[in-house]
Enzyme design. Structure first.
Site, PDB file in Angstrom:
ATOM      1  N   HIS A  84      16.261 -77.746 180.209  1.00 36.03           N
ATOM      2  CA  HIS A  84      15.548 -79.000 179.939  1.00 36.03           C
ATOM      3  C   HIS A  84      14.653 -78.776 178.722  1.00 36.03           C
ATOM      4  CE1 HIS A  84      13.365 -82.738 180.733  1.00 36.03           C
ATOM      5  NE2 HIS A  84      12.266 -82.081 180.500  1.00 36.03           N
ATOM      6  N   TRP A 134       9.596 -82.235 190.214  1.00 38.67           N
ATOM      7  CA  TRP A 134       8.860 -81.907 188.983  1.00 38.67           C
ATOM      8  C   TRP A 134       7.546 -81.224 189.381  1.00 38.67           C
ATOM      9  CZ3 TRP A 134      11.503 -81.086 185.024  1.00 38.67           C
ATOM     10  CH2 TRP A 134      10.883 -80.828 183.810  1.00 38.67           C
ATOM     11  N   GLU A 182      13.683 -84.805 188.309  1.00 35.29           N
ATOM     12  CA  GLU A 182      12.233 -84.583 188.148  1.00 35.29           C
ATOM     13  C   GLU A 182      11.444 -85.306 189.249  1.00 35.29           C
ATOM     14  OE1 GLU A 182      10.889 -85.465 184.167  1.00 35.29           O
ATOM     15  OE2 GLU A 182      12.734 -84.718 183.264  1.00 35.29           O
ATOM     16  N   MET A 229      11.351 -74.640 177.694  1.00 33.96           N
ATOM     17  CA  MET A 229      12.632 -74.683 176.992  1.00 33.96           C
ATOM     18  C   MET A 229      12.741 -75.871 176.036  1.00 33.96           C
ATOM     19  SD  MET A 229      15.143 -73.161 179.977  1.00 33.96           S
ATOM     20  CE  MET A 229      16.648 -73.064 178.988  1.00 33.96           C
ATOM     21  N   LYS A 230      11.600 -76.530 175.796  1.00 36.48           N
ATOM     22  CA  LYS A 230      11.602 -77.684 174.883  1.00 36.48           C
ATOM     23  C   LYS A 230      11.600 -77.240 173.417  1.00 36.48           C
ATOM     24  CE  LYS A 230       9.459 -80.578 178.384  1.00 36.48           C
ATOM     25  NZ  LYS A 230       8.216 -81.123 178.957  1.00 36.48           N
ATOM     26  N   ASN A 268      17.151 -86.513 176.267  1.00 38.89           N
ATOM     27  CA  ASN A 268      16.175 -86.979 177.236  1.00 38.89           C
ATOM     28  C   ASN A 268      15.509 -88.249 176.695  1.00 38.89           C
ATOM     29  OD1 ASN A 268      14.662 -86.606 179.647  1.00 38.89           O
ATOM     30  ND2 ASN A 268      12.994 -85.609 178.539  1.00 38.89           N
ATOM     31  N   GLU A 269      15.463 -89.287 177.525  1.00 39.24           N
ATOM     32  CA  GLU A 269      14.677 -90.496 177.225  1.00 39.24           C
ATOM     33  C   GLU A 269      15.069 -91.187 175.919  1.00 39.24           C
ATOM     34  OE1 GLU A 269      10.524 -89.532 177.706  1.00 39.24           O
ATOM     35  OE2 GLU A 269      10.830 -88.871 179.770  1.00 39.24           O
TER      36      GLU A 269
HETATM   37  C1  XIL Z   1       5.913 -82.957 181.164  1.00 40.28           C
HETATM   38  C2  XIL Z   1       5.266 -81.623 181.553  1.00 40.28           C
HETATM   39  O1  XIL Z   1       5.319 -81.477 182.950  1.00 40.28           O
HETATM   40  C3  XIL Z   1       3.852 -81.625 181.070  1.00 40.28           C
HETATM   41  O2  XIL Z   1       3.249 -80.385 181.351  1.00 40.28           O
HETATM   42  C4  XIL Z   1       3.815 -81.903 179.557  1.00 40.28           C
HETATM   43  O3  XIL Z   1       2.487 -82.052 179.148  1.00 40.28           O
HETATM   44  C5  XIL Z   1       4.555 -83.181 179.231  1.00 40.28           C
HETATM   45  O4  XIL Z   1       5.851 -83.117 179.765  1.00 40.28           O
HETATM   46  N1  XIL Z   1       9.610 -86.364 181.717  1.00 40.28           N
HETATM   47  C6  XIL Z   1      10.169 -85.202 181.271  1.00 40.28           C
HETATM   48  C7  XIL Z   1       9.403 -83.946 181.347  1.00 40.28           C
HETATM   49  O5  XIL Z   1      11.360 -85.190 180.927  1.00 40.28           O
HETATM   50  O6  XIL Z   1       9.749 -83.027 180.341  1.00 40.28           O
HETATM   51  C8  XIL Z   1       7.924 -84.205 181.340  1.00 40.28           C
HETATM   52  O7  XIL Z   1       7.241 -82.970 181.547  1.00 40.28           O
HETATM   53  C9  XIL Z   1       7.556 -85.222 182.387  1.00 40.28           C
HETATM   54  C10 XIL Z   1       8.241 -86.523 182.112  1.00 40.28           C
END
Ligand code: XIL
Length: 355
Positions: free
Chosen positions: A100, A313, A257, A66-67, A149-150
């Site tokens: 997410h 996660w 996560e 969903m990114k 996010n982040e």
């Molecule tokens: C991660 C996925 O699990 C991986 O498969 C991808 O390569 C990178 O992203 N924080 C987040 C998530 O918010 O979206 C990330 O997921 C892990 C760290």
């Protein structure tokens, strides 16, 4: 003939037996939603995994499906098909679908970065269109979103200034993202989500300053997501302190996560530092205690009505992102590489209380 029947019944028996999961379902033992991130494509073909997923979880987060780079891979090309399939799956299995994530520097496709650099004014218009199309399409279906996010630096205080969103729109991009999402679905639960906030109090304070400012000015934020990618040696006292302060805002609190590693890394891709090469029984038990502590803190500190839930996660050591992403060999999850429950699973389960 008899032999054929016998083999058939034996096969059926083995099949049925394999389908039986001995462990109690986490979703039934918990007084809040329990979820896991899932990568939809391999997952749909993996019967054992989907069986476990249906058994334990009542909340679904897409690992990456969903990114933004999945939804808008090219200009004017919105790809909804996979999300539509996820919606069908979660509806059929009575699971809450969590979105997410809408705006994340790391998931922004290159074409967006390039275009924003050439034409900075365009980015706000694009953000509005993207969020409103996306949140609007799944209005009333996606329960909540990680809107941003982040947005803060990996370590210490301050915004993540090198993010194309910050660099182009300034800190206001975060507030705008929340407003656009709220306009598109006023009932959706809207989260700010980040990592290391449970341990880095400088980072946590920066986030809290923003959250409290949003609350004062009625920016429609409804929750704080602690990614909670933790290490065994992150002190419980620090986690309890940050959880308490976050809960004091009255907002929803999502452990969004969760995983618990033994080794360490520098937070960058490929940046793993291998300290342990083998998972011993002692380590298994210590990890079970850490998972139990986490649940206990969540239940004791976060008032029931603010418990949006706990999401792993990925929930098994075979599929964990940790090993692929950081180039490590670690064992961060509640199920092992063979999809058997670890002591961590029982630590988590036994710490759950319904009230
Ligand atoms: C991660 C996925 O699990 C991986 O498969 C991808 O390569 C990178 O992203 N924080 C987040 C998530 O918010 O979206 C990330 O997921 C892990 C760290």
């Amino acid at each position: 003939m008899n032999n054929i029947f016998l083999s058939f019944f034996l096969a059926l028996h083995v099949f049925c037996f394999a389908q039986e999961i001995q462990e109690s379902a986490l979703k039934e033992a918990a007084g809040f939603p329990v979820g896991s991130s899932i990568r939809f494509v391999p997952f749909m073909q993996d019967k054992e995994l989907s069986h476990l997923q249906k058994h334990h979880f009542d909340s679904y987060t897409a690992g990456s499906d969903m990114k933004m780079y999945q939804i808008a891979p090219r200009e004017n090309a919105y790809q909804w098909a996979r999300v539509d399939s996820i919606v069908d799956y979660t509806k059929a299995n009575n699971q809450r679908l969590f979105g997410h994530t809408l705006i994340w520097h790391s998931a922004t496709p290159t074409w967006v970065v390039k275009k924003a650099k050439k034409n900075p004014e365009w980015l706000d218009t694009f953000m509005k269109t993207y969020i409103q199309k996306y949140v609007g399409r799944y209005k009333g279906i996606v329960d909540g979103w990680d809107v941003v996010n982040e947005g803060f630096n990996t370590r210490g205080s301050g915004y993540r200034k090198e993010s194309i969103w910050y660099a182009t729109m300034g800190e206001e991009y975060i507030e705008k993202a929340f407003r656009y999402a709220h306009e598109a679905d006023p009932d959706a639960v809207l989260f700010y989500n980040d990592f290391n906030i449970e341990r880095d109090t400088l980072k946590f304070n920066s986030m809290m300053k923003m959250v409290e400012d949003f609350q004062r000015r009625d920016v429609p934020i409804s929750g704080i997501g602690f990614q909670m990618h933790i290490r065994m040696d992150i002190p419980n006292e620090v986690i309890a302190y940050t959880l308490q302060r976050a809960a004091d805002t009255g907002l929803q609190i999502h452990l969004s996560e969760v995983d618990v590693i033994f080794n360490t890394h520098d937070d960058s891709k490929g940046g793993g530092i291998q300290l342990y090469n083998k998972l011993t029984d002692e380590m298994r038990l210590a990890q079970a205690k850490k998972y139990a502590d986490l649940v206990q803190m969540y239940q004791e500190i976060v008032p029931k009505k603010q418990q949006y839930g706990i999401t792993f996660w990925g929930f098994n050591d075979r599929d964990t992102w940790i090993n692929r992403f950081f180039k490590l060999r670690d064992w961060p999850c509640i199920y092992d590489e063979e999809l058997n429950p670890k002591p961590a699973f029982y630590g988590f389960l036994n710490a759950l209380t319904v009230d």
